[in-house]
Structures are given as C-alpha cells and as structure tokens.
Design an enzyme around this catalytic site. Structure first.
Site, PDB file in Angstrom:
ATOM      1  N   THR A 186       0.846  -1.196   0.000  1.00 56.59           N
ATOM      2  CA  THR A 186       0.000   0.000   0.000  1.00 56.59           C
ATOM      3  C   THR A 186       0.885   1.252   0.000  1.00 56.59           C
ATOM      4  O   THR A 186       1.765   1.389   0.846  1.00 56.59           O
ATOM      5  CB  THR A 186      -0.924  -0.010   1.234  1.00 56.59           C
ATOM      6  N   ARG A 195      -8.744  11.519   9.936  1.00 54.80           N
ATOM      7  CA  ARG A 195     -10.018  10.827  10.232  1.00 54.80           C
ATOM      8  C   ARG A 195     -10.698  11.569  11.377  1.00 54.80           C
ATOM      9  O   ARG A 195     -10.482  11.275  12.557  1.00 54.80           O
ATOM     10  CB  ARG A 195      -9.757   9.374  10.634  1.00 54.80           C
ATOM     11  N   HIS A 300      -8.030   4.428  -1.049  1.00 53.12           N
ATOM     12  CA  HIS A 300      -8.051   3.921   0.325  1.00 53.12           C
ATOM     13  C   HIS A 300      -9.443   4.106   0.938  1.00 53.12           C
ATOM     14  O   HIS A 300      -9.594   4.401   2.131  1.00 53.12           O
ATOM     15  CB  HIS A 300      -7.004   4.680   1.154  1.00 53.12           C
ATOM     16  N   GLY A 354     -13.965  -3.347   0.872  1.00 60.08           N
ATOM     17  CA  GLY A 354     -13.571  -3.087   2.260  1.00 60.08           C
ATOM     18  C   GLY A 354     -14.802  -3.021   3.151  1.00 60.08           C
ATOM     19  O   GLY A 354     -15.219  -4.016   3.751  1.00 60.08           O
ATOM     20  N   ARG A 355     -15.447  -1.857   3.162  1.00 59.32           N
ATOM     21  CA  ARG A 355     -16.578  -1.701   4.088  1.00 59.32           C
ATOM     22  C   ARG A 355     -17.698  -2.705   3.819  1.00 59.32           C
ATOM     23  O   ARG A 355     -18.356  -3.152   4.744  1.00 59.32           O
ATOM     24  CB  ARG A 355     -17.126  -0.279   4.000  1.00 59.32           C
TER      25      ARG A 355
HETATM   26  C1  LIG Z   1     -11.861   0.126   8.523  1.00 58.54           C
HETATM   27  C2  LIG Z   1     -10.879   0.115   7.405  1.00 58.54           C
HETATM   28  C3  LIG Z   1      -9.554  -0.203   7.636  1.00 58.54           C
HETATM   29  C4  LIG Z   1      -8.644  -0.213   6.582  1.00 58.54           C
HETATM   30  N1  LIG Z   1      -7.342  -0.597   6.835  1.00 58.54           N
HETATM   31  C5  LIG Z   1      -6.492  -0.702   5.794  1.00 58.54           C
HETATM   32  C6  LIG Z   1      -5.177  -1.206   5.994  1.00 58.54           C
HETATM   33  O1  LIG Z   1      -4.808  -1.558   7.100  1.00 58.54           O
HETATM   34  N2  LIG Z   1      -4.357  -1.283   4.917  1.00 58.54           N
HETATM   35  C7  LIG Z   1      -4.753  -0.913   3.653  1.00 58.54           C
HETATM   36  O2  LIG Z   1      -3.977  -1.002   2.713  1.00 58.54           O
HETATM   37  N3  LIG Z   1      -6.003  -0.442   3.434  1.00 58.54           N
HETATM   38  C8  LIG Z   1      -6.868  -0.336   4.471  1.00 58.54           C
HETATM   39  N4  LIG Z   1      -8.144   0.103   4.248  1.00 58.54           N
HETATM   40  C9  LIG Z   1      -8.565   0.435   2.875  1.00 58.54           C
HETATM   41  C10 LIG Z   1      -9.139  -0.795   2.193  1.00 58.54           C
HETATM   42  O3  LIG Z   1      -8.169  -1.753   1.930  1.00 58.54           O
HETATM   43  C11 LIG Z   1      -9.802  -0.416   0.850  1.00 58.54           C
HETATM   44  O4  LIG Z   1      -8.894   0.299   0.062  1.00 58.54           O
HETATM   45  C12 LIG Z   1     -11.070   0.406   1.039  1.00 58.54           C
HETATM   46  O5  LIG Z   1     -11.817  -0.037   2.149  1.00 58.54           O
HETATM   47  C13 LIG Z   1     -11.922   0.343  -0.219  1.00 58.54           C
HETATM   48  O6  LIG Z   1     -13.054   1.131  -0.109  1.00 58.54           O
HETATM   49  P1  LIG Z   1     -14.501   0.571   0.349  1.00 58.54           P
HETATM   50  O7  LIG Z   1     -14.456   0.481   1.845  1.00 58.54           O
HETATM   51  O8  LIG Z   1     -15.435   1.626  -0.110  1.00 58.54           O
HETATM   52  O9  LIG Z   1     -14.691  -0.778  -0.292  1.00 58.54           O
HETATM   53  C14 LIG Z   1      -9.067   0.136   5.283  1.00 58.54           C
HETATM   54  C15 LIG Z   1     -10.405   0.453   5.057  1.00 58.54           C
HETATM   55  C16 LIG Z   1     -11.317   0.440   6.088  1.00 58.54           C
HETATM   56  C17 LIG Z   1     -12.765   0.775   5.815  1.00 58.54           C
END
Ligand SMILES: Cc1cc2nc3c(=O)[nH]c(=O)nc-3n(C[C@H](O)[C@H](O)[C@H](O)COP(=O)(O)O)c2cc1C
Length: 410
Positions: A186, A195, A300, A354-355
């Site tokens: 990443t 945030r 992200h 993700g979410r």
């Molecule tokens: C609660 C949360 C924690 C996340 N933690 C990380 C992480 O530790 N490393 C990372 O590369 N991306 C992280 N992400 C980003 C996700 O990998 C991803 O890019 C993102 O959730 C995509 O968008 P969406 O939630 O709308 O699907 C996180 C996202 C969320 C919602």
C-alpha cells in the site's frame, strides 16, 4: 353481479404457507438484509459508535468516498437482449489463479475491534467462497493464526513498507512462510489521513472506558461481552500496543519510502506483487515499467487524501495506458454487485471490497461476512444475466456509460 361462495378448506390450503420461525436473532437479522446498505444499518445498531465510525468514516469532509459511491450510482447499463444466459461464469484468473468471483476482501486494520471474530471470519468466509483474502499489516490476528484458520484460502498480505528494511523483511518472511502468495504493497499512506470522526470520538486502541463509551455501550452489550471474553487483540506486526489510533498509524507509516524501497521489496518477495493506492496514469505507467504484477486503483476508501481522483473515473485511461502490461484492480466505494460489474466492464480485472464486508462482519460475525458475499454474488450474477453476458470477458465498456449528473437550477 359477482357470484360469491364460502371459501373451502382445500382452496385455502395452498395459500397458507407459514414458514418455520427462525429462532436465532442473528440468522433473522442477516436473512432480512437484502443489500449491503441493510447490513450497514444492522451493523450500526450493534457496534459502539467509535468502532462503527472508524469503519464507516473517511478523511476530512469524506468527499472522496461519497464521490466514488456517486460515480457508481451514476452508471447507466446498456443490456444486450436475446442471449443465452442460462449459465453465467463469474470466475476469472487473477494473478495466476482462478478466483470464483470478480472481487476479493480488501485489507482492513483493527478488524477484531469491529467484531471479535475479525480476520478469522474474513479469511474463512473467503475460503468458503473461493475468493482471495488480504490480511492487513494492521490486522488484529497474527499472520500464522490467519493461515492456520483457513489453510485452503488464497491469502494475500498487505504491507506498509518501512524504510527500516529489517522491519519490513521480518513481516514479508513470515507471510511467505505461512503460504501467502501475493504481497499487496500500500503506497497511499506517507502519513495518516485526517479521520475526524476518530478524533472527535477519542478512539483509542484498545478501546478505553470513559463515561461516554460506557453510556454508548449500554444498548450494545454483545459487542462489549465479546471483546472482554475473547482472546486479547494481537497485531499482525506489533507485539502489543496501547495508545491513540493516530499514534499507532504514525509508527506504521513512513514518509521516506520511495520507488527504490519498492524495488528492494520486489527482490525479497518470492510471489506476486500488487501495488495499492495508485491514483494517476503516470504512476500506473511507472509501476508497470517497474514490472509489478498488478496495480490497485484506490484512494483507500476515501480515508487518506480527500477529494482524490475517483478510481472508477480514472479506470479507462489507466487501462488504455497499461492494461496489456499489468493487471488493473480497483477499489473504493463498492456497495453492490452492480458496482463490481460496472468496474469490470470498464476494464478492471478484479476488485476489492472493504466496508461492504465489514458491515456484514459487524452485523453478524462470520455469518455476516458470508451474507455480504452472498448478496454481492447474487447481484453480480443477476446483473450479468440482465446485461446478456455469460462470462466476465464478454463485459465491455459499451455495457456501461457514466451519466452526467444534472446540475441544480440556478
Ligand atoms: C476500517 C478500514 C480499515 C482499513 N485498513 C487498511 C489497511 O490496514 N491497509 C490498507 O492497505 N487499506 C486499508 N483500508 C482500505 C481498504 O483496503 C480499501 O482500500 C477500502 O476499504 C476500499 O473502499 P470501500 O471500503 O469503499 O470498499 C481500510 C479500510 C477500512 C474501511
């Protein structure tokens, strides 16, 4: 005049279809969720505010996230008719292996805080569905425990690179040894995004009991009971931690990391390398030339740079530039199978959610993640059929246009 008669028993019997009542509240809750938005509402009711907001929230004004979701909502589909869609194949070869669906689970930190089954729920659900699971550097279950819980799952490891090479190397070696086949590096986090919900909620790891959190906990006893009666959180990459999320993120991110560090990591890692957080055509080109196996167009989930490019809008120009040289994956804003189909039609080889899966997790642990995947799978299959395509390769840009939004009247 209509002739009337008394209803007879044998006329009524076929109409009376009482179902056996579902006794488990979890099953009832999940069965009632027909969309990811429904799971989100159930999640919100069950999860303390700080943990829900950490998941649901994004950076600054949360514009990146709402634009990404709006871009999917503004899609118009153009179906082809009179095609045989009795069988649809939603599978595809992704980074050298077949995956059952065109989406996988994105890396998410602190997952056991959202619901105590956390990473184990994610990886076992992914194993059952035949899709990849990505463990975050900030995961709350160790690399080895995740591997042991789902030996047959396809596992990817997400790395936050440090300039301190020994530290990066330690994790990379553990992940390779545990059978993770792809490293997802990443690159959109030189520093943590702002945030604001977390700051306002005073969110800490582990959660602390203040008068406000105690008040908020009263209607959500199951979450606290689970947290306090299960294994203490273990981080994938840290021995222990206590402090604010901001402090933790600051130790995780390294603003000095550059393309040279990426080249070094590639030499160390035996498997495939995917670079997540690409947001311009120029960087996509440079990474393709550097020989990575995949790039993930992502901002992200809107959690880093606010007002960043919408990945779905960036997609066609990136695919035109590097689509033959590298797999182009996409995330951010996906809330339905229709979103996934639109992304694939515009050239995304694969997507990550993700979410969407985290709402399921918060709504019902492992069963909730299963439900989220089932909802997305159903929507992908139905949308493909309605578009008149039987395989992902048949999806093409002509199936989807992005509507121009109407400007409000002056
Ligand atoms: C609660 C949360 C924690 C996340 N933690 C990380 C992480 O530790 N490393 C990372 O590369 N991306 C992280 N992400 C980003 C996700 O990998 C991803 O890019 C993102 O959730 C995509 O968008 P969406 O939630 O709308 O699907 C996180 C996202 C969320 C919602």
């Amino acid at each position: 005049m209509t002739d009337r008669r008394l209803p007879r028993r044998h006329d009524l019997a076929p109409l009376l279809k009482f179902k056996r009542p579902v006794l488990s509240p979890r099953e009832r809750r999940l069965a009632a969720a027909l969309t990811i938005e429904d799971l989100r509402r159930a999640a919100r009711r069950r999860t303390p505010r700080a943990a829900f907001d950490y998941t649901d929230g994004a950076a600054d004004g949360e514009v990146s996230l709402s634009r990404a979701r709006q871009a999917f909502a503004d899609v118009e589909f153009h179906p082809s008719v009179l095609r045989d869609v009795s069988n649809v194949d939603t599978s595809r070869i992704v980074l050298g292996e077949r995956t059952a669906l065109p989406f996988g689970i994105a890396p998410t930190g602190f997952t056991r805080l959202m619901q105590t089954e956390g990473e184990i729920a994610g990886v076992t659900a992914a194993e059952a569905a035949g899709i990849p699971y990505t463990l975050s550097t900030m995961g709350t279950t160790s690399i080895e425990d995740v591997a042991a819980a789902a030996p047959a799952a396809r596992k990817w490891f997400q790395l936050y690179m440090w300039n301190d090479r020994d530290r990066s190397m330690g994790l990379v070696e553990r992940a390779a040894k545990a059978g993770f086949d792809t490293l997802v590096v990443t690159v959109d986090v030189p520093v943590a995004g702002a945030r604001l919900r977390d700051t306002r909620n005073g969110f800490t790891i582990p959660p602390t009991l203040t008068p406000r959190t105690v008040l908020n906990a009263i209607p959500r006893p199951a979450w606290w009971f689970n947290l306090l009666t299960t294994e203490p959180l273990a981080f994938a990459s840290l021995d222990s931690w206590s402090g604010t999320v901001g402090d933790l993120l600051d130790t995780m991110f390294d603003p000095t990391v550059t393309y040279d560090d990426l080249a070094w990591i590639r030499e160390q890692w035996p498997g495939k390398v995917s670079v997540k957080g690409v947001q311009t055509v120029a960087d996509a080109r440079r990474l393709a030339d550097a020989g990575v196996d995949a790039i993930v167009l992502s901002n992200h989930g809107g959690r880093q740079l606010d007002r960043a490019p919408v990945p779905f809008h960036l997609l066609p120009s990136v695919v035109r530039e590097v689509g033959d040289d590298v797999e182009v994956h996409l995330d951010t804003g996906i809330m339905s199978g229709q979103d996934i189909v639109a992304a694939v039609a515009h050239g995304a080889h694969f997507t990550l959610v993700g979410r969407a899966y985290l709402y399921g997790l918060m709504a019902g642990g492992r069963a909730g993640v299963d439900r989220a995947i089932e909802i997305l799978r159903g929507q992908v299959e139905r949308t493909m059929r309605l578009l008149g395509v039987a395989t992902l390769d048949e999806l093409e840009p002509g199936h989807v246009t992005a509507m121009r939004r109407l400007a409000p009247p002056d």
